[in-house]
Design an enzyme around this catalytic site. Structure first.
Site, PDB file in Angstrom:
ATOM      1  N   ALA A 146     -12.163 -37.646 116.123  1.00 28.79           N
ATOM      2  CA  ALA A 146     -11.827 -38.894 115.823  1.00 28.79           C
ATOM      3  C   ALA A 146     -12.997 -39.557 116.328  1.00 28.79           C
ATOM      4  O   ALA A 146     -13.877 -39.911 117.254  1.00 28.79           O
ATOM      5  CB  ALA A 146     -11.360 -39.325 117.038  1.00 28.79           C
ATOM      6  N   THR A 152     -23.281 -35.279 115.537  1.00 27.21           N
ATOM      7  CA  THR A 152     -24.029 -35.049 113.904  1.00 27.21           C
ATOM      8  C   THR A 152     -25.193 -35.062 113.843  1.00 27.21           C
ATOM      9  O   THR A 152     -26.235 -35.299 115.547  1.00 27.21           O
ATOM     10  CB  THR A 152     -23.631 -36.442 113.157  1.00 27.21           C
ATOM     11  N   ASP A 153     -25.512 -33.728 113.239  1.00 31.69           N
ATOM     12  CA  ASP A 153     -27.431 -34.523 112.922  1.00 31.69           C
ATOM     13  C   ASP A 153     -28.197 -35.934 113.350  1.00 31.69           C
ATOM     14  O   ASP A 153     -29.402 -35.831 113.270  1.00 31.69           O
ATOM     15  CB  ASP A 153     -27.718 -33.407 111.850  1.00 31.69           C
ATOM     16  N   GLU A 154     -27.385 -36.551 112.842  1.00 30.35           N
ATOM     17  CA  GLU A 154     -27.699 -37.936 112.663  1.00 30.35           C
ATOM     18  C   GLU A 154     -28.199 -39.029 113.583  1.00 30.35           C
ATOM     19  O   GLU A 154     -28.787 -39.980 114.156  1.00 30.35           O
ATOM     20  CB  GLU A 154     -26.817 -38.849 111.962  1.00 30.35           C
ATOM     21  N   TYR A 206     -23.789 -45.991 113.489  1.00 24.31           N
ATOM     22  CA  TYR A 206     -23.092 -44.901 113.559  1.00 24.31           C
ATOM     23  C   TYR A 206     -23.848 -44.085 114.291  1.00 24.31           C
ATOM     24  O   TYR A 206     -23.012 -43.350 115.215  1.00 24.31           O
ATOM     25  CB  TYR A 206     -22.696 -44.615 112.082  1.00 24.31           C
ATOM     26  N   LYS A 261     -22.440 -41.940 117.962  1.00 23.93           N
ATOM     27  CA  LYS A 261     -22.607 -40.642 118.307  1.00 23.93           C
ATOM     28  C   LYS A 261     -23.876 -40.657 119.484  1.00 23.93           C
ATOM     29  O   LYS A 261     -22.700 -39.490 120.223  1.00 23.93           O
ATOM     30  CB  LYS A 261     -22.684 -39.899 117.180  1.00 23.93           C
ATOM     31  N   LYS A 264     -17.728 -40.795 100.715  1.00 24.91           N
ATOM     32  CA  LYS A 264     -18.908 -40.660 100.658  1.00 24.91           C
ATOM     33  C   LYS A 264     -19.148 -40.011  99.842  1.00 24.91           C
ATOM     34  O   LYS A 264     -18.924 -39.844  98.829  1.00 24.91           O
ATOM     35  CB  LYS A 264     -18.097 -39.203 102.101  1.00 24.91           C
TER      36      LYS A 264
HETATM   37  P1  NAD Z   1     -13.368 -38.848 108.910  1.00 24.35           P
HETATM   38  O1  NAD Z   1     -13.814 -40.687 109.398  1.00 24.35           O
HETATM   39  O2  NAD Z   1     -12.849 -38.597 107.657  1.00 24.35           O
HETATM   40  O3  NAD Z   1     -12.199 -38.830 109.861  1.00 24.35           O
HETATM   41  C1  NAD Z   1     -11.934 -39.763 111.547  1.00 24.35           C
HETATM   42  C2  NAD Z   1     -10.436 -39.548 111.794  1.00 24.35           C
HETATM   43  O4  NAD Z   1     -10.278 -40.351 113.564  1.00 24.35           O
HETATM   44  C3  NAD Z   1      -9.416 -39.907 111.123  1.00 24.35           C
HETATM   45  O5  NAD Z   1      -8.414 -39.392 111.194  1.00 24.35           O
HETATM   46  C4  NAD Z   1      -9.123 -41.604 112.059  1.00 24.35           C
HETATM   47  O6  NAD Z   1      -7.732 -41.635 111.771  1.00 24.35           O
HETATM   48  C5  NAD Z   1      -9.639 -40.879 113.170  1.00 24.35           C
HETATM   49  N1  NAD Z   1      -9.504 -41.987 113.983  1.00 24.35           N
HETATM   50  C6  NAD Z   1     -10.671 -43.047 113.681  1.00 24.35           C
HETATM   51  N2  NAD Z   1     -10.389 -43.674 115.193  1.00 24.35           N
HETATM   52  C7  NAD Z   1      -9.135 -44.062 116.391  1.00 24.35           C
HETATM   53  C8  NAD Z   1      -8.939 -43.113 117.379  1.00 24.35           C
HETATM   54  N3  NAD Z   1      -9.830 -44.776 118.092  1.00 24.35           N
HETATM   55  N4  NAD Z   1      -8.402 -42.429 117.934  1.00 24.35           N
HETATM   56  C9  NAD Z   1      -7.790 -41.979 117.173  1.00 24.35           C
HETATM   57  N5  NAD Z   1      -7.981 -41.134 115.839  1.00 24.35           N
HETATM   58  C10 NAD Z   1      -8.821 -42.548 115.248  1.00 24.35           C
HETATM   59  O7  NAD Z   1     -14.559 -38.336 109.663  1.00 24.35           O
HETATM   60  P2  NAD Z   1     -15.301 -36.627 109.586  1.00 24.35           P
HETATM   61  O8  NAD Z   1     -16.177 -37.037 108.219  1.00 24.35           O
HETATM   62  O9  NAD Z   1     -13.791 -36.019 109.635  1.00 24.35           O
HETATM   63  O10 NAD Z   1     -15.426 -36.716 110.889  1.00 24.35           O
HETATM   64  C11 NAD Z   1     -15.238 -35.582 111.916  1.00 24.35           C
HETATM   65  C12 NAD Z   1     -16.010 -36.168 112.842  1.00 24.35           C
HETATM   66  O11 NAD Z   1     -16.787 -34.906 112.663  1.00 24.35           O
HETATM   67  C13 NAD Z   1     -16.544 -37.368 113.541  1.00 24.35           C
HETATM   68  O12 NAD Z   1     -17.177 -37.425 114.540  1.00 24.35           O
HETATM   69  C14 NAD Z   1     -18.165 -37.316 112.644  1.00 24.35           C
HETATM   70  O13 NAD Z   1     -18.713 -37.812 113.849  1.00 24.35           O
HETATM   71  C15 NAD Z   1     -18.730 -35.716 112.942  1.00 24.35           C
HETATM   72  N6  NAD Z   1     -18.976 -35.647 111.977  1.00 24.35           N
HETATM   73  C16 NAD Z   1     -18.941 -35.372 110.385  1.00 24.35           C
HETATM   74  C17 NAD Z   1     -19.809 -35.092 109.427  1.00 24.35           C
HETATM   75  C18 NAD Z   1     -19.426 -35.599 108.142  1.00 24.35           C
HETATM   76  O14 NAD Z   1     -19.911 -34.826 107.167  1.00 24.35           O
HETATM   77  N7  NAD Z   1     -18.202 -35.409 107.777  1.00 24.35           N
HETATM   78  C19 NAD Z   1     -20.633 -34.641 109.303  1.00 24.35           C
HETATM   79  C20 NAD Z   1     -21.202 -33.740 110.923  1.00 24.35           C
HETATM   80  C21 NAD Z   1     -20.682 -34.681 112.295  1.00 24.35           C
HETATM   81  P1  TYD Z   2     -22.864 -40.009 103.326  1.00 22.79           P
HETATM   82  O1  TYD Z   2     -21.800 -40.065 102.277  1.00 22.79           O
HETATM   83  O2  TYD Z   2     -22.394 -42.003 102.962  1.00 22.79           O
HETATM   84  O3  TYD Z   2     -23.185 -39.463 104.405  1.00 22.79           O
HETATM   85  P2  TYD Z   2     -24.590 -40.037 105.460  1.00 22.79           P
HETATM   86  O4  TYD Z   2     -25.268 -40.985 105.106  1.00 22.79           O
HETATM   87  O5  TYD Z   2     -23.954 -39.806 106.801  1.00 22.79           O
HETATM   88  O6  TYD Z   2     -25.948 -38.871 105.040  1.00 22.79           O
HETATM   89  O7  TYD Z   2     -23.808 -40.647 102.116  1.00 22.79           O
HETATM   90  C1  TYD Z   2     -25.212 -39.299 101.701  1.00 22.79           C
HETATM   91  C2  TYD Z   2     -26.356 -39.633 101.100  1.00 22.79           C
HETATM   92  O8  TYD Z   2     -26.197 -40.447  99.832  1.00 22.79           O
HETATM   93  C3  TYD Z   2     -26.598 -40.586 101.692  1.00 22.79           C
HETATM   94  O9  TYD Z   2     -28.284 -40.919 101.743  1.00 22.79           O
HETATM   95  C4  TYD Z   2     -26.582 -42.620 101.374  1.00 22.79           C
HETATM   96  C5  TYD Z   2     -26.056 -41.602  99.934  1.00 22.79           C
HETATM   97  N1  TYD Z   2     -25.636 -42.653  98.778  1.00 22.79           N
HETATM   98  C6  TYD Z   2     -25.585 -43.292  97.690  1.00 22.79           C
HETATM   99  O10 TYD Z   2     -26.653 -43.006  97.180  1.00 22.79           O
HETATM  100  N2  TYD Z   2     -24.534 -43.511  97.050  1.00 22.79           N
HETATM  101  C7  TYD Z   2     -23.391 -43.489  96.982  1.00 22.79           C
HETATM  102  O11 TYD Z   2     -22.639 -44.521  96.524  1.00 22.79           O
HETATM  103  C8  TYD Z   2     -23.047 -42.812  99.111  1.00 22.79           C
HETATM  104  C9  TYD Z   2     -21.820 -43.291  99.759  1.00 22.79           C
HETATM  105  C10 TYD Z   2     -24.488 -42.398  99.409  1.00 22.79           C
END
Ligand code: NAD
Ligand code: TYD
Length: 358
Positions: free
Chosen positions: A84, A135-137, A161, A165, A200
């Site tokens: 979450a 996350t790697d970020e 963000y 994290k 995204k």
């Molecule tokens: P997402 O935004 O799709 O989902 C987040 C979920 O958390 C949602 O279902 C939302 O309703 C819930 N949430 C938000 N605030 C909440 C709260 N206060 N209480 C309970 N639930 C809450 O995110 P995601 O892309 O599935 O990422 C999940 C996790 O993985 C995150 O912690 C993110 O930092 C990490 N992560 C994501 C990526 C990626 O590429 N998406 C990569 C590395 C790590």
């Molecule tokens: P994103 O999917 O938001 O992930 P993160 O910023 O966590 O890596 O973005 C991935 C890459 O794509 C990032 O370099 C920003 C770029 N981006 C665009 O160029 N256009 C877009 O509309 C979005 C959402 C992201």
């Protein structure tokens, strides 16, 4: 039977993780999905499992201390898999506060809930684990084209963000150091796959392409992200939950770096390849949709993960190549245009009221 508390299980990776775990372990595990259902939470993703006896959904905010404590007091939780979070960098630039509340204070509540329920007089109950999905970020950015993030790379988050994290990761680390708390941290690169919210990069480009809308590329389009198919991330989390050495951090990534412009170009080409000749949308899909727009503030240049440790210690390897994963992903979006439509209209948020009338 192990009981998992999955937070954020209605989000992109969380719902993929629940589906992955039920597919893998069937009835031999129990999953409690705790999610606040923000804009990013969509219970429709979990239709397939919602009627199972070994799955339960609780609409709870992880920032709610009482509720979180009560969940730990009600259920004998063996694994906390903590997804979450507020997860979108662009949103964090506009409104950082909610990122600090959920990502930092929410994580602290969960740590406290797990700690008080797992503690014994001389340590912790056996075989308990808290996995902080990070996350790697948190490592900041790589300024060159050749180096990698290792677990030893200093934390240097750049966006609100990633700062939130990194703060959560440090709290988890502090519980490991101070209280010998049984936790691991995973730091994964960018995920892609089914059920990703179309804010995204990849789902946004697929959706815009299919609707003949412009494809907004930030800045030069030369920024690099390291993409991993979501199921490979789920597999890594499961392995870390089972076999991760106490207190360790594991980077997760599959050496799949791509410039953003390469991703966008590939999405257009793959759409044209996948859509049947007679599909009217083909007429409007072309590279002309690519539109360079103002760069993201503080846009990190490059992310690239070194996954050597998780490979060496736990034997994790990604199974899905990018060529295969992107086709699976695009086929899923093409087959689930109604899912995308409900998301973009906001209708998916009615699903909870219909399904879980209180
Ligand atoms: P997402 O935004 O799709 O989902 C987040 C979920 O958390 C949602 O279902 C939302 O309703 C819930 N949430 C938000 N605030 C909440 C709260 N206060 N209480 C309970 N639930 C809450 O995110 P995601 O892309 O599935 O990422 C999940 C996790 O993985 C995150 O912690 C993110 O930092 C990490 N992560 C994501 C990526 C990626 O590429 N998406 C990569 C590395 C790590
Ligand atoms: P994103 O999917 O938001 O992930 P993160 O910023 O966590 O890596 O973005 C991935 C890459 O794509 C990032 O370099 C920003 C770029 N981006 C665009 O160029 N256009 C877009 O509309 C979005 C959402 C992201």
């Amino acid at each position: 039977m192990k009981t998992y508390l999955v937070t954020g299980g209605a989000g992109f990776i969380g719902s993929n993780f629940i589906l992955y775990m039920i597919k893998k372990y069937g009835d031999s595990i129990k999953i409690i999905n705790v999610d606040k259902l923000t804009y990013a939470g969509n219970l429709e993703n979990l239709k397939e499992v919602e009627h199972r006896d070994n799955y339960k959904f609780l609409k709870v905010d992880i920032c709610d201390k009482e509720e979180i404590l009560s969940i730990f007091n009600t259920y004998d939780i063996d694994r906390v898999i903590h997804f979450a979070a507020e997860s979108h960098v662009d949103r964090s630039i506009k409104n950082p506060e909610v990122f600090v509340n959920t990502n930092v204070l929410g994580t602290l509540n969960l740590l406290n809930g797990a700690k008080q329920s797992w503690e014994t007089e001389d340590g912790y109950k056996k075989d308990k684990k808290f996995v902080q999905v990070s996350t790697d970020e948190v490592y900041g950015e790589l300024e060159d084209e050749v180096s990698f993030f290792y677990e030893t790379t200093p934390l240097d988050p750049h966006s609100p963000y990633s700062a939130s994290k990194a703060s959560a990761d440090l709290l988890v680390k502090s519980y490991v150091n101070t209280f010998h708390f049984p936790a691991n941290i995973t730091r994964c690169s960018n995920n892609y796959g089914p059920y990703q919210f179309p804010e995204k990069l990849i789902p946004l480009m697929i959706n815009n392409g299919l609707n003949s809308k412009k494809l907004p590329v930030y800045g030069s389009g030369l920024n690099v992200r390291d993409w991993l198919y979501v199921d490979d991330h789920c597999k890594a989390i499961d392995m870390v939950a089972e076999a991760g050495h106490k207190g360790e951090v594991y980077n997760v990534g599959g050496h799949n770096e791509k410039k953003n412009i390469e991703i966008v170009t590939m999405i257009i080409d793959t759409l044209l390849e996948m859509l049947p000749e007679e599909d009217p949308r083909r007429k409007y899909i072309s590279h002309d949709l690519i539109t360079y727009v103002e760069d993201r503030k503080g846009h990190d240049f490059r992310y690239a993960i070194a996954p050597d440790k998780i490979k060496a210690d736990l034997g994790w390897e990604p199974e899905t190549s990018f060529a295969e994963g992107i086709k699976l992903t695009m086929a899923w979006y093409l087959d689930n245009m109604d899912w995308m439509e409900r998301i973009t209209k906001g209708d998916y948020q009615n699903y909870y009221n219909e399904m879980y009338r209180e």
